[in-house]
Write a protein that holds these residues in place. Sequence first.
Motif, mmCIF file in Angstrom:
data_model
loop_
_atom_site.group_PDB
_atom_site.id
_atom_site.type_symbol
_atom_site.label_atom_id
_atom_site.label_comp_id
_atom_site.label_asym_id
_atom_site.label_seq_id
_atom_site.Cartn_x
_atom_site.Cartn_y
_atom_site.Cartn_z
ATOM 1 N N TRP A 230 0.865 -1.097 0.139
ATOM 2 C CA TRP A 230 -0.044 -0.008 -0.190
ATOM 3 C C TRP A 230 0.809 1.466 0.045
ATOM 4 C CZ3 TRP A 230 -3.848 -3.390 -0.506
ATOM 5 C CH2 TRP A 230 -4.969 -2.971 -0.716
ATOM 6 N N LEU B 79 1.974 1.776 -3.543
ATOM 7 C CA LEU B 79 1.284 2.299 -4.168
ATOM 8 C C LEU B 79 0.677 3.809 -4.243
ATOM 9 C CD1 LEU B 79 -1.488 -0.405 -4.426
ATOM 10 C CD2 LEU B 79 -0.269 0.154 -6.197
ATOM 11 N N ASN B 80 0.663 4.186 -2.903
ATOM 12 C CA ASN B 80 0.401 5.418 -2.420
ATOM 13 C C ASN B 80 1.539 6.427 -3.055
ATOM 14 O OD1 ASN B 80 -2.170 4.861 -1.625
ATOM 15 N ND2 ASN B 80 -1.331 4.525 0.476
ATOM 16 N N ALA B 81 2.725 5.969 -3.062
ATOM 17 C CA ALA B 81 3.986 6.681 -3.425
ATOM 18 C C ALA B 81 3.692 7.191 -4.715
ATOM 19 C CB ALA B 81 5.186 6.018 -3.125
ATOM 20 N N GLY B 82 2.853 6.644 -5.524
ATOM 21 C CA GLY B 82 2.628 7.028 -6.941
ATOM 22 C C GLY B 82 3.835 6.627 -7.922
ATOM 23 N N GLN B 83 4.865 5.865 -7.620
ATOM 24 C CA GLN B 83 5.923 5.452 -8.371
ATOM 25 C C GLN B 83 5.808 4.121 -8.898
ATOM 26 O OE1 GLN B 83 9.429 6.387 -6.040
ATOM 27 N NE2 GLN B 83 8.852 8.633 -6.305
ATOM 28 N N GLY B 84 4.688 3.354 -8.589
ATOM 29 C CA GLY B 84 4.477 2.122 -8.837
ATOM 30 C C GLY B 84 5.306 0.943 -8.282
ATOM 31 N N ASP C 47 -0.439 -2.533 -9.825
ATOM 32 C CA ASP C 47 -1.382 -1.602 -9.164
ATOM 33 C C ASP C 47 -2.933 -2.002 -8.911
ATOM 34 O OD1 ASP C 47 -1.745 -1.744 -11.879
ATOM 35 O OD2 ASP C 47 -1.971 0.634 -11.968
#
Length: 468
Positions: free
Chosen positions: A110, A113-118, A185
Motif C-alpha cells: 500500500w 502504491l500511494n507513493a505514486g511511483q509504481g 497496481d
Amino acid sequence: MTDFLPTGIELTYLVATGLFIFGLKKLGSPATARQGNVWASVGMLLAVVATLLNQQVLNYQMILVGIAIGAVIGVTAAYKVAMTAMPQMVGLLNGLGGAASALVAIGEFWRLLNAGQGVPLGSTITVILGVLIGGVTLTGSFVAFGKLQGLITGKPVKFPLQQVFNALLLISFLVCSGYLLVTPDNTTIFLAMVGISSVLGIFFVLPIGGGDMPVVISLLNSFSGLAASAAGFVVMNDMLIVAGALVGASGLILTNIMCKAMNRSLPNVLFSAFGSGEVKGGAGDAGGVGDKVVHSIDAEEGAMMLGYARSVVVVPGYGMAVAQAQHTVRELADQLEKLGVEVKYAIHPVAGRMPGHMNVLLAEANVSYDYLYDMDDINPQFDNTDVALVIGANDVVNPAARSNSSSPIYGMPILDVDKAKHAIVIKRSMNAGFAGIENELFYGDKTMMLFGSAKDVVAQLVAEVKQL
C-alpha cells in the motif's frame, strides 16, 4: 556520530545474530534450554534497540504504545497460561508471527502504491511471498490452536476432493500472482490473494489429526520464520532476514526429526488424514476383548509392585498432560526413591502435542533433567527394569510397530516397554490411541492395567506407597 550510526546498527545486528545461533545451540538440550532462551532473548533485545535507532523509524510514539501493549499481554500470558497449554500457546504465537509478516507485506504494498511511483518487480515478488507464507501461517496456526484447545475436533476433518480443492486454491494464488506481476497496481487481485492464502491455511491444517500436531506446530513454526524472512526482504532489514531464516531452518530440521520419530514422511503427515479411522477397543475395566485377556489391578497392588521394585521407568504420554498429573507423578517418584527405588523417565520424541511436550511438563514439576532419558538411551535399559509405569501413552509403546508389518505404525521407533519385567499402564479405558489400533502391550502377560484418570490414579498410588 551520524556516519557511525549505520555501521553501529549493522555491528549490533551481527552480535545479535551470534547470540541467536548460540541460543539455538543451547536449546538443543533440556539442561541448557533456559540459558539458550536467555541468550536468544538478549540478542532480540539488541536487534530491537538497534532497529529503533534507525533514522527511517519516524513514529516512536506508536512503537512505544505497541511495545507497552505487547508487554502487558505477554507478561499476563506467561503467568496465566498453564504449562499443559503450551502447545496451544506455541500454535497461537506462530499464527501471530505469520500475521505480523503478512501485515508488513500488505503495508509495504500500500505504501508503494500511494507513493505514486509504481511497485518494483522485486518488491512485488517479496510482497507475494510474504502474503502467501504469512497468511497460511496465520490461519493454519489458529486452526491448530483450535484443535489443541478443543474448540475444533482433534480428528481429521475431511470432505470429498479436499486435496483437489487445496490444489485449486494454490493454483488460483499463483495465477493471481502472475497477474499482479504484470499489473502491480491492481488492488482487487492483491486483496483476492490475501483472502486465498488465508483460506488455504485453514484447509491445509483441518485434515490433520491432533496426534500429528507436534509435526504441524514445528512446520508452522518454520513457516513463521520464512514469513519473517520474507518481511525482511520487503522492508530491506538484514536482521529480520537472518533471524527469520534461522527460525525457518531450525523448524524444518525439527520437523524432519519428528517425522523420523514416527517413521513417516512429511507428505504422509500432511495429506494422509492419519488417525481418522474408527477407534478400536472398548471402554473397559478388566476381563477380555475377544480372545485377548486384560489383567487389571487396583492402586494397592500397583503400589506394592512399584514399592518393592529396584528400578522403575516412568513413561509419560498425552494422558498425563490432559490430566495435568505431572506434579503427582513427581510426588510418586519422590516416595519411591525414599524406599530405595531407582526412578527414571523415558521420553519419546513425539509424545504429547508439541516437540518436547513431556520435557516441558516434567520441568514444571521440577523433575531434574538428569532423570530424563531419550528413547535411544532408555531402550537398552528396559531389559533390566523391574516395572515400567506407562501414564497415558499409547502408540509410542505399541509393540505392533516392531512385529506387525500390516500395522499403520509398523516401523515407527517405540519405547520398548514390553521388554521390562512388568508393566503397569494407567489409562481411562481400553480405547485405542491416535493411530486407531489396539495396543498389543495392554494384553501382554506382564502388563497390568490401572483404569482411571492419570492424576487420580497416581494420587492413589502415592497414598498406598506411603503405607508401605
